[in-house]
Design a protein around this motif. Structure first.
Motif, PDB file in Angstrom:
ATOM      1  N   ARG A   1      39.012  60.382  45.635  1.00 18.36           N
ATOM      2  CA  ARG A   1      39.090  58.974  45.641  1.00 18.36           C
ATOM      3  C   ARG A   1      38.244  58.312  44.625  1.00 18.36           C
ATOM      4  NH1 ARG A   1      35.898  54.856  47.964  1.00 18.36           N
ATOM      5  NH2 ARG A   1      34.524  56.130  49.050  1.00 18.36           N
ATOM      6  N   HIS A   2      38.676  57.510  43.803  1.00 19.55           N
ATOM      7  CA  HIS A   2      37.880  57.068  42.738  1.00 19.55           C
ATOM      8  C   HIS A   2      37.661  55.537  42.806  1.00 19.55           C
ATOM      9  CE1 HIS A   2      38.669  60.344  39.839  1.00 19.55           C
ATOM     10  NE2 HIS A   2      39.767  60.519  40.707  1.00 19.55           N
ATOM     11  N   MET A   3      38.228  54.475  43.614  1.00 22.77           N
ATOM     12  CA  MET A   3      38.247  53.093  43.565  1.00 22.77           C
ATOM     13  C   MET A   3      37.296  52.786  44.767  1.00 22.77           C
ATOM     14  SD  MET A   3      39.669  53.105  40.832  1.00 22.77           S
ATOM     15  CE  MET A   3      39.198  51.381  40.395  1.00 22.77           C
ATOM     16  N   VAL A   4      36.685  51.521  44.692  1.00 23.00           N
ATOM     17  CA  VAL A   4      35.847  51.149  45.607  1.00 23.00           C
ATOM     18  C   VAL A   4      36.707  50.805  46.910  1.00 23.00           C
ATOM     19  CG1 VAL A   4      35.822  48.852  44.819  1.00 23.00           C
ATOM     20  CG2 VAL A   4      33.520  50.063  45.819  1.00 23.00           C
ATOM     21  N   THR A   5      35.833  50.855  48.104  1.00 26.77           N
ATOM     22  CA  THR A   5      36.511  50.378  49.301  1.00 26.77           C
ATOM     23  C   THR A   5      35.727  48.965  49.574  1.00 26.77           C
ATOM     24  OG1 THR A   5      34.641  51.326  50.594  1.00 26.77           O
ATOM     25  CG2 THR A   5      36.611  52.600  50.197  1.00 26.77           C
ATOM     26  N   VAL A   6      36.318  48.343  50.645  1.00 24.40           N
ATOM     27  CA  VAL A   6      35.702  47.175  51.143  1.00 24.40           C
ATOM     28  C   VAL A   6      34.410  47.164  51.574  1.00 24.40           C
ATOM     29  CG1 VAL A   6      35.956  45.183  52.785  1.00 24.40           C
ATOM     30  CG2 VAL A   6      37.912  46.000  51.742  1.00 24.40           C
ATOM     31  N   GLU A   7      34.139  48.292  52.246  1.00 23.17           N
ATOM     32  CA  GLU A   7      32.749  48.587  52.942  1.00 23.17           C
ATOM     33  C   GLU A   7      31.767  48.860  51.621  1.00 23.17           C
ATOM     34  OE1 GLU A   7      30.464  51.918  55.772  1.00 23.17           O
ATOM     35  OE2 GLU A   7      32.630  52.280  55.192  1.00 23.17           O
ATOM     36  N   GLU A   8      32.429  49.422  50.594  1.00 22.48           N
ATOM     37  CA  GLU A   8      31.320  49.674  49.577  1.00 22.48           C
ATOM     38  C   GLU A   8      30.856  48.434  48.699  1.00 22.48           C
ATOM     39  OE1 GLU A   8      32.560  54.350  48.881  1.00 22.48           O
ATOM     40  OE2 GLU A   8      33.586  52.534  47.749  1.00 22.48           O
ATOM     41  N   LEU A   9      31.828  47.452  48.563  1.00 25.74           N
ATOM     42  CA  LEU A   9      31.626  46.203  48.093  1.00 25.74           C
ATOM     43  C   LEU A   9      30.709  45.394  48.907  1.00 25.74           C
ATOM     44  CD1 LEU A   9      35.399  44.664  47.232  1.00 25.74           C
ATOM     45  CD2 LEU A   9      33.604  45.594  45.729  1.00 25.74           C
ATOM     46  N   HIS A  10      30.670  45.542  50.401  1.00 28.83           N
ATOM     47  CA  HIS A  10      29.662  44.971  51.136  1.00 28.83           C
ATOM     48  C   HIS A  10      28.372  45.534  50.822  1.00 28.83           C
ATOM     49  CE1 HIS A  10      31.935  42.073  53.252  1.00 28.83           C
ATOM     50  NE2 HIS A  10      32.929  43.053  53.748  1.00 28.83           N
ATOM     51  N   GLN A  11      28.303  46.755  50.587  1.00 32.43           N
ATOM     52  CA  GLN A  11      27.157  47.675  50.322  1.00 32.43           C
ATOM     53  C   GLN A  11      26.523  46.969  49.004  1.00 32.43           C
ATOM     54  OE1 GLN A  11      27.981  51.631  50.267  1.00 32.43           O
ATOM     55  NE2 GLN A  11      28.525  51.663  52.673  1.00 32.43           N
ATOM     56  N   LEU A  12      27.266  47.107  48.008  1.00 35.36           N
ATOM     57  CA  LEU A  12      27.106  46.601  46.679  1.00 35.36           C
ATOM     58  C   LEU A  12      26.287  45.133  46.799  1.00 35.36           C
ATOM     59  CD1 LEU A  12      29.945  48.020  44.957  1.00 35.36           C
ATOM     60  CD2 LEU A  12      27.438  48.467  44.238  1.00 35.36           C
ATOM     61  N   GLU A  13      26.905  44.210  47.259  1.00 34.77           N
ATOM     62  CA  GLU A  13      26.585  42.900  47.545  1.00 34.77           C
ATOM     63  C   GLU A  13      25.063  42.782  48.163  1.00 34.77           C
ATOM     64  OE1 GLU A  13      29.352  39.162  47.595  1.00 34.77           O
ATOM     65  OE2 GLU A  13      29.580  40.481  49.012  1.00 34.77           O
ATOM     66  N   ALA A  14      25.027  43.637  49.214  1.00 32.89           N
ATOM     67  CA  ALA A  14      23.740  43.787  49.988  1.00 32.89           C
ATOM     68  C   ALA A  14      22.717  44.461  49.044  1.00 32.89           C
ATOM     69  CB  ALA A  14      23.853  44.445  51.244  1.00 32.89           C
ATOM     70  N   GLY A  15      22.913  45.223  48.168  1.00 27.48           N
ATOM     71  CA  GLY A  15      22.054  45.753  47.332  1.00 27.48           C
ATOM     72  C   GLY A  15      21.681  45.110  45.953  1.00 27.48           C
ATOM     73  N   GLY A  16      22.297  44.009  46.062  1.00 33.26           N
ATOM     74  CA  GLY A  16      22.021  43.019  44.821  1.00 33.26           C
ATOM     75  C   GLY A  16      22.766  43.089  43.507  1.00 33.26           C
ATOM     76  N   VAL A  17      24.064  43.350  43.833  1.00 32.16           N
ATOM     77  CA  VAL A  17      25.246  43.507  42.993  1.00 32.16           C
ATOM     78  C   VAL A  17      26.025  42.411  43.138  1.00 32.16           C
ATOM     79  CG1 VAL A  17      27.049  44.858  41.799  1.00 32.16           C
ATOM     80  CG2 VAL A  17      24.780  45.972  42.465  1.00 32.16           C
ATOM     81  N   ALA A  18      26.146  41.396  42.397  1.00 36.16           N
ATOM     82  CA  ALA A  18      27.070  40.340  42.556  1.00 36.16           C
ATOM     83  C   ALA A  18      28.390  40.795  42.393  1.00 36.16           C
ATOM     84  CB  ALA A  18      26.642  39.259  41.675  1.00 36.16           C
ATOM     85  N   LEU A  19      29.592  40.050  42.716  1.00 34.61           N
ATOM     86  CA  LEU A  19      30.936  40.441  42.631  1.00 34.61           C
ATOM     87  C   LEU A  19      31.756  39.291  41.920  1.00 34.61           C
ATOM     88  CD1 LEU A  19      31.710  41.875  46.035  1.00 34.61           C
ATOM     89  CD2 LEU A  19      30.934  42.911  44.013  1.00 34.61           C
ATOM     90  N   GLY A  20      32.337  39.780  40.683  1.00 35.93           N
ATOM     91  CA  GLY A  20      33.258  38.764  39.941  1.00 35.93           C
ATOM     92  C   GLY A  20      34.578  39.721  40.100  1.00 35.93           C
ATOM     93  N   LEU A  21      35.573  38.914  39.366  1.00 39.84           N
ATOM     94  CA  LEU A  21      36.952  39.654  39.158  1.00 39.84           C
ATOM     95  C   LEU A  21      37.216  39.980  37.618  1.00 39.84           C
ATOM     96  CD1 LEU A  21      39.043  39.559  41.761  1.00 39.84           C
ATOM     97  CD2 LEU A  21      37.420  37.908  41.593  1.00 39.84           C
ATOM     98  N   HIS A  22      38.145  41.049  37.782  1.00 45.83           N
ATOM     99  CA  HIS A  22      38.539  41.522  36.690  1.00 45.83           C
ATOM    100  C   HIS A  22      39.990  41.526  36.684  1.00 45.83           C
ATOM    101  CE1 HIS A  22      37.790  44.058  32.907  1.00 45.83           C
ATOM    102  NE2 HIS A  22      38.359  45.243  33.272  1.00 45.83           N
ATOM    103  N   GLY A  23      40.619  40.601  37.146  1.00 47.51           N
ATOM    104  CA  GLY A  23      42.035  40.430  37.093  1.00 47.51           C
ATOM    105  C   GLY A  23      42.688  40.929  38.580  1.00 47.51           C
ATOM    106  N   LYS A  24      43.942  40.728  38.880  1.00 47.74           N
ATOM    107  CA  LYS A  24      44.476  41.319  40.105  1.00 47.74           C
ATOM    108  C   LYS A  24      44.879  42.743  40.078  1.00 47.74           C
ATOM    109  CE  LYS A  24      47.213  39.468  43.857  1.00 47.74           C
ATOM    110  NZ  LYS A  24      48.376  40.752  44.099  1.00 47.74           N
ATOM    111  N   THR A  25      45.480  43.113  38.957  1.00 53.55           N
ATOM    112  CA  THR A  25      46.180  44.171  38.671  1.00 53.55           C
ATOM    113  C   THR A  25      45.909  45.237  37.641  1.00 53.55           C
ATOM    114  OG1 THR A  25      48.098  43.355  37.230  1.00 53.55           O
ATOM    115  CG2 THR A  25      48.343  43.217  39.570  1.00 53.55           C
ATOM    116  N   HIS A  26      44.652  44.535  36.800  1.00 52.59           N
ATOM    117  CA  HIS A  26      44.163  45.214  35.490  1.00 52.59           C
ATOM    118  C   HIS A  26      45.109  44.986  34.380  1.00 52.59           C
ATOM    119  CE1 HIS A  26      42.003  48.663  33.155  1.00 52.59           C
ATOM    120  NE2 HIS A  26      41.099  47.644  33.438  1.00 52.59           N
ATOM    121  N   THR A  27      46.059  44.105  34.272  1.00 51.35           N
ATOM    122  CA  THR A  27      46.934  43.784  33.218  1.00 51.35           C
ATOM    123  C   THR A  27      46.200  43.153  32.187  1.00 51.35           C
ATOM    124  OG1 THR A  27      48.935  43.827  34.715  1.00 51.35           O
ATOM    125  CG2 THR A  27      49.111  42.845  32.738  1.00 51.35           C
ATOM    126  N   PRO A  28      46.478  43.358  30.859  1.00 48.88           N
ATOM    127  CA  PRO A  28      45.896  42.318  30.004  1.00 48.88           C
ATOM    128  C   PRO A  28      46.422  41.092  30.207  1.00 48.88           C
ATOM    129  CG  PRO A  28      46.538  44.813  29.108  1.00 48.88           C
ATOM    130  CD  PRO A  28      47.075  44.695  30.619  1.00 48.88           C
TER     131      PRO A  28
END
Length: 343
Positions: free
Chosen positions: A208-235
């Motif tokens: 498994r390479h990609m982040v889970t929802v639980e890990e996103l919450h962990q990142l936010e709680a740890g001081g990592v803000a969340l932004g977007l990088h597109g919906k599908t990674h398409t240029p």
């Protein structure tokens, strides 16, 4: 002593003497540097064997980079940059914002603990549709399959449509593979799917390479803000549905996080692909700060702009052929960037 050795020694002396640091303190006092990471893995992690080596830092190199930032910069959070943008509040001298692209699980497994130990904030730009998936984007899957011997460059090149294959003889190097991948990226999505379909069974490395929802919450709680990088990674300049890549990405991330409305204030453009019209559409979609891959420093007076440059952070910028982390290389790489307001 050879010319190359003399040049290398000169770089070390310039840095260790303090002259390069003094140059940076004077020249870049009123600039925001934004650095762009992707992956970080421990070499004993099984994913190390199949990752893209250009965009993956060993954990020890990330930790050394963070220590370098603490010595030479005032590391700031997304909230500080937003506050400066909104109110004109000054950022500290030689500000630096740490960003990560894509939404890799290893950002939670390795980058987050390193950031916590260093006491530094960061910003993660997430591809909305990649959250909770196992396998990465097709580019990384192809590189992983090639690295473990499951796929050959010539075989992949031969599957390209007529007229799309490289003109010269294809060799089995990562450079040749990247050229074939670039040709795949330029294809229509449905054509690319047909080309890759016969290889798909070989592209899964079992991890498994990609982040889970639980890990996103962990990142936010740890001081990592969340932004977007597109919906599908398409240029963005190739997107068939630009609204989905912009506003749709905010809505999808909000749904992942259990939010009633989209709150992400920032985004970075996948593959660095954008133009002035796309940037304006992104602002209209609700993004206050937009991050490019234009490698410039961002002036902070009379305030922070809304379209910001970032400096990519690839392995060969900080690590020499002997695998040594080079602070002098990193200083020369970052300190001398042009300062330019993009918008």
């Amino acid at each position: 002593m050879s010319g190359a050795m003399l040049k290398d020694v000169s770089k070390k002396l310039l840095y260790t003497s303090g002259l390069l640091g003094l140059y940076h303190r004077l020249r870049n006092a009123d600039s925001l540097t934004v650095v762009m990471f992707h992956r970080t893995l421990s070499p004993d992690d099984p994913r190390w064997a199949t990752c893209d080596p250009d965009y993956t830092l060993a954990t020890r190199w990330l930790e050394q980079s963070l220590a370098f930032f603490r010595r030479h910069y005032s590391v700031v959070s997304l909230e500080q940059v937003l506050a400066s943008r909104r109110t004109g509040a000054p950022l500290p001298p030689r500000s630096l914002l740490i960003t990560f692209d894509d939404g890799w699980a290893d950002n939670a497994h390795y980058a987050l603990p390193a950031l916590k130990r260093a006491g530094l904030p960061a910003l993660l730009f997430v591809v909305a549709d990649a959250v909770g998936t196992r396998q990465p984007f097709f580019q990384e899957r192809l590189i992983g399959a090639w690295r473990r011997g499951a796929l050959g460059v010539r075989e992949l090149a031969a599957a390209l449509p007529a007229g799309e294959a490289p003109g010269a003889e294809v060799d089995e190097t990562i450079g040749a593979l990247r050229e074939v991948i670039a040709r795949l990226e330029a294809l229509e999505a449905d054509v690319r799917v047909r080309v890759l379909e016969p290889f798909m069974a070989r592209l899964d490395d079992g991890h498994r390479h990609m982040v889970t929802v639980e890990e996103l919450h962990q990142l936010e709680a740890g001081g990592v803000a969340l932004g977007l990088h597109g919906k599908t990674h398409t240029p963005m300049r190739l997107a068939a549905d630009l609204d989905a890549e912009l506003a749709g990405a905010r809505t999808a991330l909000a749904q992942h996080l259990g939010q009633t409305h989209a709150s992400a204030e920032s985004m970075s453009f996948p593959h660095g692909s954008f133009d002035a019209a796309i940037a304006q559409r992104a602002r209209e979609a609700g993004y206050e700060l937009l991050f490019t891959s234009v490698p410039v420093l961002n002036p902070t007076t009379p305030g922070v702009g809304w379209l910001l440059g970032r400096t990519g952070f690839e392995t060969d910028a900080v690590v020499d052929a002997r695998g040594r982390f080079r602070e002098d290389w990193l200083a020369l790489y970052l300190f001398r960037r042009q300062a330019r307001r993009l918008a």
